[in-house]
Scaffold this motif. Structure first.
Motif, mmCIF file in Angstrom:
data_model
loop_
_atom_site.group_PDB
_atom_site.id
_atom_site.type_symbol
_atom_site.label_atom_id
_atom_site.label_comp_id
_atom_site.label_asym_id
_atom_site.label_seq_id
_atom_site.Cartn_x
_atom_site.Cartn_y
_atom_site.Cartn_z
ATOM 1 N N VAL A 149 0.913 -1.095 -0.073
ATOM 2 C CA VAL A 149 0.109 -0.136 -0.109
ATOM 3 C C VAL A 149 0.935 0.890 -0.045
ATOM 4 C CG1 VAL A 149 -1.699 1.577 0.946
ATOM 5 C CG2 VAL A 149 -2.350 -1.526 1.024
ATOM 6 N N ILE A 150 0.541 2.260 -1.158
ATOM 7 C CA ILE A 150 1.342 3.053 -1.314
ATOM 8 C C ILE A 150 0.638 4.138 -0.990
ATOM 9 C CG2 ILE A 150 3.929 4.221 -2.790
ATOM 10 C CD1 ILE A 150 4.110 1.744 -1.784
ATOM 11 N N PHE A 151 0.949 4.863 -0.430
ATOM 12 C CA PHE A 151 0.423 6.849 0.181
ATOM 13 C C PHE A 151 1.099 7.348 -0.367
ATOM 14 C CE2 PHE A 151 -1.432 4.446 3.171
ATOM 15 C CZ PHE A 151 -2.736 4.503 3.790
ATOM 16 N N GLY A 154 5.626 8.403 -4.653
ATOM 17 C CA GLY A 154 5.152 7.642 -4.174
ATOM 18 C C GLY A 154 4.888 7.041 -6.152
ATOM 19 N N GLN A 155 5.371 7.483 -7.147
ATOM 20 C CA GLN A 155 4.805 7.045 -8.463
ATOM 21 C C GLN A 155 5.738 5.820 -8.939
ATOM 22 O OE1 GLN A 155 2.742 9.604 -10.798
ATOM 23 N NE2 GLN A 155 2.949 8.206 -12.499
ATOM 24 N N ALA A 156 6.827 6.721 -8.166
ATOM 25 C CA ALA A 156 7.869 5.866 -7.852
ATOM 26 C C ALA A 156 8.635 4.035 -7.374
ATOM 27 C CB ALA A 156 9.580 6.309 -8.227
ATOM 28 N N ASP A 185 14.805 8.520 -7.332
ATOM 29 C CA ASP A 185 15.487 8.109 -6.426
ATOM 30 C C ASP A 185 14.838 7.743 -5.067
ATOM 31 O OD1 ASP A 185 16.792 8.146 -8.904
ATOM 32 O OD2 ASP A 185 18.859 9.113 -8.278
ATOM 33 N N VAL A 186 14.109 8.155 -3.978
ATOM 34 C CA VAL A 186 13.911 8.075 -3.170
ATOM 35 C C VAL A 186 12.037 7.275 -3.222
ATOM 36 C CG1 VAL A 186 12.741 9.158 -1.038
ATOM 37 C CG2 VAL A 186 14.013 10.728 -2.040
ATOM 38 N N GLY A 187 11.848 7.370 -3.981
ATOM 39 C CA GLY A 187 10.679 6.205 -4.686
ATOM 40 C C GLY A 187 11.442 5.024 -4.819
ATOM 41 N N LYS A 188 12.474 4.394 -5.958
ATOM 42 C CA LYS A 188 13.309 3.421 -6.202
ATOM 43 C C LYS A 188 13.773 2.587 -4.355
ATOM 44 C CE LYS A 188 14.295 4.430 -10.675
ATOM 45 N NZ LYS A 188 15.276 4.719 -11.435
ATOM 46 N N LEU A 189 14.353 3.301 -4.292
ATOM 47 C CA LEU A 189 14.491 3.077 -2.467
ATOM 48 C C LEU A 189 14.222 2.648 -1.623
ATOM 49 C CD1 LEU A 189 16.869 2.449 -0.501
ATOM 50 C CD2 LEU A 189 17.601 4.752 -0.101
ATOM 51 N N ALA A 190 12.976 3.394 -1.445
ATOM 52 C CA ALA A 190 11.363 3.011 -1.048
ATOM 53 C C ALA A 190 10.909 1.385 -0.986
ATOM 54 C CB ALA A 190 10.290 4.086 -0.796
ATOM 55 N N ALA A 191 10.974 1.182 -2.814
ATOM 56 C CA ALA A 191 10.822 0.024 -2.502
ATOM 57 C C ALA A 191 11.612 -1.236 -2.102
ATOM 58 C CB ALA A 191 10.135 0.174 -4.660
#
Length: 302
Positions: free
Chosen positions: A3-5, A12-14, A181-187
């Motif tokens: 679940v991505i807020f 978030g989209q990344a 890059d933040v989004g990719k690392l979060a994933a």
């Protein structure tokens, strides 16, 4: 289910895209149905949620194996600090109702400080509330200033040839990072099979090279073919400039306090605490993408 807020934003989209490409089910949580087209196109389940309503947030979280949580900055609110605290409190209540096995909270450099950092103080509040109240395996992802934030001053820089900066001095190097890059690392962190920890996992991310306002102006000039110089905004004009850009008085003060802390060297990676990661996207790549969008909008307006 992941679940991505804040799934319609850059970060978030990344994250949602990376998780879908890896073959995982993603529930993309947004506040506005108009934000869903791109997310639905990549196969996300869409959930609308009122972030001020704990039950609405809990419904969005229900059944998740992992949650990526973002507290947005309510730009249009008269009292953004109070609004953010309310959203955080509602989210914490929801996470107590429906506790996912793993939770990643998007935070900021400087969030370890309880006061004196302006809007970043709200991310300290977020981290503290999660630590006190939520039993999930917790990851705190602290990001440096997003390179995309320079989009706000591109019209001035390109139109007047002046890049206004609250960073002082202009040659001071500061950490920054591309939002994707933040989004990719979060994933990656959500997928990491690291063992459950008794203490939160604190991870920081910034770009490979620190930059200055002079670097930003020079890169904009090279990419646009127009003269652009960095110009320090005098400290006593900060509040008026921010209010002129559409921020309310309280929001402007939070940004003033943030940049006072920045210029004092307080907004940085927390030494000996964070796992440090570095994004691959350069400032030049981000500015080039931003300029291409500006060019497209200018062409459409003609």
């Amino acid at each position: 289910m992941f679940v991505i807020f804040g799934a319609s934003g850059h970060v978030g989209q990344a994250s949602a895209t990376a998780l879908r490409r890896a073959g995982h089910q993603v529930r993309a949580v947004v506040r506005d149905a108009a934000q869903t087209e791109a997310l639905a196109a990549i196969g996300c389940e869409i959930a609308l949620a009122d972030l001020n309503d704990a039950e609405s947030v809990a419904r969005a979280i229900d059944g998740a194996q992992a949650v990526q949580w973002l507290c947005p900055v309510p730009r249009a609110h008269d009292d953004p600090a109070a609004a953010m605290r309310h959203i955080i409190d509602a989210g914490v209540d929801a996470l107590r109702m429906t506790t996912p096995p793993r939770l990643l909270a998007l935070s900021d450099y400087g969030a370890e400080h309880p006061d004196g950092t302006g809007i970043t103080t709200l991310f300290h509040y977020l981290e503290t509330q999660l630590l006190r109240n939520v039993a999930s395996s917790l990851i705190l992802l602290r990001a440096a200033e997003h390179m995309q934030n320079w989009a706000r001053v591109l019209p001035v820089a390109l139109g007047r040839g002046v890049l206004p900066s609250l960073h002082d001095p202009l040659d001071k190097l500061f950490p920054t990072v591309a939002a994707e890059d933040v989004g990719k690392l979060a994933a990656q962190l959500l997928l990491d099979e690291a063992p459950t920890r008794a203490t939160p996992r604190v991870v920081s991310i910034e770009g490979k090279e620190r930059v200055s306002a002079l670097d930003v102006a020079r890169t904009l000039a090279e990419l646009s073919g127009r003269p652009v110089i960095a110009q320090r905004v005098p400290r006593d004009e900060w509040s008026a400039v921010l209010r002129g850009a559409g921020l309310g008085e309280r929001h402007a003060q939070l940004i003033v306090d943030l940049y006072d802390a920045h210029n004092a060297g307080r907004i940085d990676v927390e030494a000996n605490v964070s796992e440090r990661r570095f994004g691959a996207t350069t400032l030049r790549q981000v500015l080039e993408a931003l300029l291409s969008r500006v060019g497209g909008m200018e062409a459409a307006a003609r």
